[in-house]
Enzyme design. Sequence first.
Site, PDB file in Angstrom:
ATOM      1  N   LYS A  89       0.850  -1.190   0.000  1.00 16.07           N
ATOM      2  CA  LYS A  89       0.000   0.000   0.000  1.00 16.07           C
ATOM      3  C   LYS A  89       0.885   1.239   0.000  1.00 16.07           C
ATOM      4  O   LYS A  89       1.700   1.437   0.891  1.00 16.07           O
ATOM      5  CB  LYS A  89      -0.900  -0.016   1.239  1.00 16.07           C
ATOM      6  CG  LYS A  89      -1.740   1.244   1.369  1.00 16.07           C
ATOM      7  CD  LYS A  89      -2.790   1.129   2.441  1.00 16.07           C
ATOM      8  CE  LYS A  89      -3.512   2.454   2.620  1.00 16.07           C
ATOM      9  NZ  LYS A  89      -4.586   2.387   3.616  1.00 16.07           N
ATOM     10  N   LYS A  98      -2.303  -1.627  -3.692  1.00 17.11           N
ATOM     11  CA  LYS A  98      -3.192  -0.463  -3.664  1.00 17.11           C
ATOM     12  C   LYS A  98      -2.407   0.815  -3.802  1.00 17.11           C
ATOM     13  O   LYS A  98      -1.394   0.946  -3.121  1.00 17.11           O
ATOM     14  CB  LYS A  98      -3.929  -0.477  -2.325  1.00 17.11           C
ATOM     15  CG  LYS A  98      -4.872   0.668  -2.114  1.00 17.11           C
ATOM     16  CD  LYS A  98      -5.459   0.570  -0.742  1.00 17.11           C
ATOM     17  CE  LYS A  98      -6.178   1.866  -0.449  1.00 17.11           C
ATOM     18  NZ  LYS A  98      -6.308   2.127   0.935  1.00 17.11           N
TER      19      LYS A  98
HETATM   20  C1  PBG Z   1      -7.665   3.278   5.652  1.00 14.61           C
HETATM   21  C2  PBG Z   1      -7.906   3.188   4.203  1.00 14.61           C
HETATM   22  C3  PBG Z   1      -7.769   4.169   3.223  1.00 14.61           C
HETATM   23  C4  PBG Z   1      -8.254   3.613   2.047  1.00 14.61           C
HETATM   24  C5  PBG Z   1      -8.607   2.301   2.318  1.00 14.61           C
HETATM   25  N1  PBG Z   1      -8.369   2.054   3.657  1.00 14.61           N
HETATM   26  C6  PBG Z   1      -7.337   5.568   3.325  1.00 14.61           C
HETATM   27  C7  PBG Z   1      -5.931   5.901   3.611  1.00 14.61           C
HETATM   28  O1  PBG Z   1      -5.061   5.031   3.746  1.00 14.61           O
HETATM   29  O2  PBG Z   1      -5.688   7.097   3.773  1.00 14.61           O
HETATM   30  C8  PBG Z   1      -8.356   4.317   0.730  1.00 14.61           C
HETATM   31  C9  PBG Z   1      -9.443   3.831  -0.158  1.00 14.61           C
HETATM   32  C10 PBG Z   1      -9.769   4.746  -1.277  1.00 14.61           C
HETATM   33  O3  PBG Z   1      -9.135   5.789  -1.504  1.00 14.61           O
HETATM   34  O4  PBG Z   1     -10.722   4.411  -1.988  1.00 14.61           O
HETATM   35  N2  PBG Z   1      -6.358   3.428   6.034  1.00 14.61           N
END
Ligand code: PBG
Length: 327
Positions: free
Chosen positions: A194, A247
């Site tokens: 991520k 992601k």
């Molecule tokens: C929680 C999380 C996030 C997303 C999924 N889980 C936000 C982040 O990490 O700031 C993003 C999902 C999206 O942008 O659709 N940490």
Amino acid sequence: MELKIRPRRLRYGENLRKMVRETRVDPSSLIYPIFVREGSGIVEEIPAMPGQYRYSVDTMGRKLESLLKAGVGSVMFFGIPDKKDEKGSGAYDENGIVQQALRRAKAEFPDLYLITDVCMCEYTSHGHCGVLCGHEVDNDETLKLLAQTALSHVEAGADMVAPSDMMDGRVAAIRETLDAHGHINTPIMSYAVKYASAFYGPFREAAGSAPSFGDRKSYQMDYHNSREGVKEALLDVEEGADIIMVKPAMSYLDMVARIKNEVHVPVASYSVSGEYAMIKAGAQLGYIDEEKIICETAVSAFRAGCDIYLTYFAEEIAGYMKEGKIG
Ligand code: PBG
């Protein structure tokens, strides 16, 4: 011209093109992320994500029902609590918003597969993905709360948990806690690869989860790095992750392809809020064809190698699959 090999031969006619297709897609690979909030009677459009809504627990059933009808059998819950605090206690409260949503969804839609995002950022007053020690996120203290959150989700009805916080060791911590409570068969889908990404902008607006100071770069990955993603993925598999996620999706398909070669577990990719927003905005301005772009984007993720695709367009994509627009 004498040409023995003519690649175009296999491109004449829809039947033949479909026969030689290398990527086959099916709605069972889709997961729809859904936002649930406190309150009742609420269906509130998310400003930077036209067509996406925050639902209260009593209204989310409409969306769940239409997803099931479309053939999308899995959802991922994100909670938007009324109150936030330093320790993100709403995340692991047995009556927290996600826990309420899970109980209701389990009772009303027993065929739906329920996954939860396990993270603190929607629940902490400072918006970081863990508890703080000074201005830093305290990794090891956070692990306890993440494990507690995952357990409370499973006890409320989650079929799978998906930690997205990027703390070191969270998969091991969650696995240990779930196992100690007898949930040995509940899979963990780890947001292992991520990146710290501006593509999460609309989500943070939707969830009110933008960090109040600093950024997430001390826990989410630097987007200049590729090998580091392999390290994260392998570590999580070792800790017991059942599925590895990459992601965002669109700008990171190189990582989907790479991770697919490195691990022997299913690979998921998450087409995040900013990807959704760009497609919607471009289509609204008439610059691109929304339907065709959705189809092409989704297939590109599967072509790169993902087995599972998380997308806000899940229902639409399932429809395009049924209509044979992609397949
Ligand atoms: C929680 C999380 C996030 C997303 C999924 N889980 C936000 C982040 O990490 O700031 C993003 C999902 C999206 O942008 O659709 N940490």
